[in-house]
Write an enzyme that holds these catalytic residues in place. Sequence first.
Site, PDB file in Angstrom:
ATOM      1  N   LYS A  54      45.326  37.087  28.617  1.00  0.00           N
ATOM      2  CA  LYS A  54      44.423  37.009  29.760  1.00  0.00           C
ATOM      3  C   LYS A  54      45.344  36.572  30.975  1.00  0.00           C
ATOM      4  O   LYS A  54      45.188  37.200  32.037  1.00  0.00           O
ATOM      5  CB  LYS A  54      43.305  36.143  29.585  1.00  0.00           C
ATOM      6  CG  LYS A  54      42.346  36.683  28.608  1.00  0.00           C
ATOM      7  CD  LYS A  54      41.276  35.369  27.904  1.00  0.00           C
ATOM      8  CE  LYS A  54      40.454  36.144  26.904  1.00  0.00           C
ATOM      9  NZ  LYS A  54      39.638  35.203  25.980  1.00  0.00           N
ATOM     10  N   GLN A  98      38.477  28.782  25.805  1.00  0.00           N
ATOM     11  CA  GLN A  98      38.652  29.738  24.884  1.00  0.00           C
ATOM     12  C   GLN A  98      38.030  29.092  23.489  1.00  0.00           C
ATOM     13  O   GLN A  98      37.979  27.823  23.394  1.00  0.00           O
ATOM     14  CB  GLN A  98      40.220  29.656  24.715  1.00  0.00           C
ATOM     15  CG  GLN A  98      40.478  30.497  23.502  1.00  0.00           C
ATOM     16  CD  GLN A  98      40.302  32.034  23.710  1.00  0.00           C
ATOM     17  OE1 GLN A  98      40.411  32.448  24.848  1.00  0.00           O
ATOM     18  NE2 GLN A  98      39.960  32.636  22.670  1.00  0.00           N
ATOM     19  N   ASP A 121      32.483  34.229  31.993  1.00  0.00           N
ATOM     20  CA  ASP A 121      32.386  34.508  30.488  1.00  0.00           C
ATOM     21  C   ASP A 121      30.937  34.698  30.240  1.00  0.00           C
ATOM     22  O   ASP A 121      30.466  35.074  29.077  1.00  0.00           O
ATOM     23  CB  ASP A 121      33.391  34.100  29.690  1.00  0.00           C
ATOM     24  CG  ASP A 121      33.467  34.868  28.372  1.00  0.00           C
ATOM     25  OD1 ASP A 121      33.513  36.143  28.480  1.00  0.00           O
ATOM     26  OD2 ASP A 121      33.915  34.370  27.630  1.00  0.00           O
TER      27      ASP A 121
END
Length: 284
Positions: A54, A98, A121
């Site tokens: 990413k 994450q 996200d």
Amino acid sequence: MTEKMILDGSRVAGEMKETLKGRVEALAAAGTTPCLATILVGDDPASETYVRMKGNACRRLGIESRRIHLDRGTTTGQLTEAIRTLNDDPLVHGILLQHPVPRHIDERAAFEAIAIGKDVDGVTALGFAQNAFGFAAYPSCTPAAILAILDYYRIPIEGKHAVVVGRSPILGKPVSLMLLNRNATVTTCHSKTSDLPGLLRQADIVVAAVGRPRFIQGDWIREGAVVLDAGYNEGNVGDVDYDACLARASAITPVPAGVGPVTIAMLLKHTVDAAEKAAATAGR
């Protein structure tokens, strides 16, 4: 035999990134550099790889990638405090935690600490609710990627029967809602579902999000179905038995180079969207 359509996620992602380049350049010319902060807790090798990928994708587009790496012993309180610091930083436009995090951390509490305007996200409860109602600014990236692939290849959704295998709060559930909002009839399956093969044989669209390698078999797929494999398992294999499902499907995503690249491109898009909103607000 009908020609098979391979749904090339790398192609979709590439075109998305080309569109983003001009937007990033325009922001930079006006004094704003989009910034995505990624938080990694612990030293899980797969998570480290995902964060690095990413970060590399950000840098290639001129997006700042700010990496926060916390020790495995970090507490829930310490993690949420780090997130709140990023919430308060006007130079940070998106925050990505994450997952999974170490087991002793309350992952849901950590997700909820992310400000909705930086939840690129789509992991917060508010983001999920907005997605359910069809107006989320930043829906979960993998579900959004799945819809983007269907749209790119002009695969009809309205009136189709979609069967989603998996019910996680960041994949199976939100993609079910997104398909429902696009007027599909949706069946969401899980570990307690009876006769999963029978349900899959009724599906026009299959979304595999179960996290088990080659779990969905070819003879579970009806002739002509569209198969979107959101799984990624050790050995670069997805959640469907690709060769067997390819024989019956009219269209299918490969693994790798299917849903994954578009998920990352969607994360970048959401970060740029957030940066544009922040710049517009600052300019008022």
